[in-house]
Design an enzyme around this catalytic site. Structure first.
Site, short mmCIF file in Angstrom:
data_model
loop_
_atom_site.label_atom_id
_atom_site.label_comp_id
_atom_site.label_asym_id
_atom_site.label_seq_id
_atom_site.Cartn_x
_atom_site.Cartn_y
_atom_site.Cartn_z
CG ASP A 2 -0.52 -0.53 2.32
OD1 ASP A 2 0.80 -0.43 2.67
OD2 ASP A 2 -1.34 0.19 2.99
CB SER A 3 4.45 1.63 -0.18
OG SER A 3 4.87 0.46 -0.94
CG ASP B 164 0.55 -3.93 2.14
OD1 ASP B 164 0.90 -4.81 2.67
OD2 ASP B 164 1.41 -3.44 1.95
CE LYS C 166 3.53 -5.84 4.09
NZ LYS C 166 2.77 -4.61 4.11
CD GLU D 208 1.02 -1.46 7.99
OE1 GLU D 208 0.81 -0.41 8.59
OE2 GLU D 208 1.18 -1.07 6.65
CD GLU E 128 8.08 -0.26 7.25
OE1 GLU E 128 7.51 -1.36 7.39
OE2 GLU E 128 8.57 0.96 6.46
O1 KIV Z 1 3.71 -0.77 1.61
C1 KIV Z 1 4.78 -1.16 1.64
O2 KIV Z 1 5.25 -1.34 0.53
C2 KIV Z 1 5.31 -1.95 1.86
C3 KIV Z 1 6.65 -3.06 2.62
C4 KIV Z 1 7.37 -1.58 1.87
C5 KIV Z 1 7.01 -3.78 3.48
O3 KIV Z 1 4.12 -3.13 3.14
#
Ligand code: KIV
Length: 257
Positions: free
Chosen positions: A41-42, A80, A109, A111, A176
């Site tokens: 989600d970056s 994510d 994934k 968090e 992280e």
């Molecule tokens: O959102 C993301 O790209 C991430 C990673 C960089 C770990 O969670």
């Protein structure tokens, strides 16, 4: 499941390579070099200039993941779960099922540690593979990004969360911005692999945002090493195109019907 077992089996044998991808063409190239492709989600900050990943929605994640799926042939593909999509266990299951069904990814994934353990347990009970993520949690940060594991309370929480996640069946954990010695200790304690980002060489694998390491996204984050200045090459191509259009060299007969 075969791909997940392959990742777990790498622990203490060979380093796990993970990178992000947000679309097909980059995913195709990333897939050739990595074990895990993460649709992170970056993408909210990298592609849309959002101040936080909290603004990223499920629809955006699914659309980008569908594109990534077209490029990923061999690697494990992880997506994510965005902010607010796993607040309760039933919501988490509903949304994770949607993500898996629509994107054909291999795992999701989430968090957090003990705060979201009910949701993680429920997903795994329902046969949804889950990657954990502890340490700095971008979806929870208000204000400055800070490293984790600086005092006894943080250290205990990190170690407890890692153990709890493993006990409840996640197949690996992203660490992280976790202090080197704590990341080392957590990695040594677990039977599942840790994937570090700013958490030292002691993790079982590493993840970075592809746009950061290629120099496509400008960032000053401490853990980012820029392996290439790809903008230089993009500009060389674009400059040549513009110049040939202006000089009428392009399109020649060869490129015309
Ligand atoms: O959102 C993301 O790209 C991430 C990673 C960089 C770990 O969670």
């Amino acid at each position: 499941m075969k791909k997940i077992k392959k990742i777990i089996n790498k622990k203490n044998k060979s380093k796990i390579v993970c990178l992000t991808a947000y679309s097909k063409n980059i995913a195709e190239e990333v897939d050739k070099h990595v074990d895990i492709v993460l649709v992170g989600d970056s993408l909210g900050s990298v592609l849309y200039n959002y101040k936080t990943t909290r603004k990223v929605g499920l629809k955006e994640m699914i659309n980008h993941s569908k594109s990534v799926r077209l490029g990923v042939k061999k690697s494990l593909m992880v997506v994510d779960m965005p902010y607010k999509t796993y607040d309760t266990k039933t919501l988490a299951l509903k949304n994770a099922k949607k993500v898996l069904k629509e994107t054909k990814c291999d795992a999701v994934k989430l968090e957090g540690g003990r705060k979201i353990i009910k949701q993680i347990k429920f997903l795994i009970k329902n046969k949804i593979p889950v990657m954990g993520h502890i340490g700095l949690l971008p979806q929870s940060v208000k204000g400055k990004f800070k490293s984790k594991g600086k005092n006894d309370k943080e250290i205990k929480q990190l170690i407890d969360d890692a153990n709890l996640l493993e006990k409840n069946g996640v197949f690996s954990i992203v660490l992280e911005c976790v202090k080197t010695q704590i990341a080392k200790k957590i990695t040594q304690n677990l039977n599942i692999p840790t994937i570090g980002i700013g958490s030292s060489v002691h993790c079982d694998g590493q993840v970075l945002v592809t746009d950061d390491l290629l120099g496509l996204n400008e960032t000053k984050i401490k853990f980012v090493k820029r392996f290439l200045n790809i903008r230089k090459y993009i500009n060389m191509g674009l400059k040549k195109y513009a110049s040939e259009v202006r000089s009428k060299k392009y399109p020649s007969k060869k490129h015309s019907y």
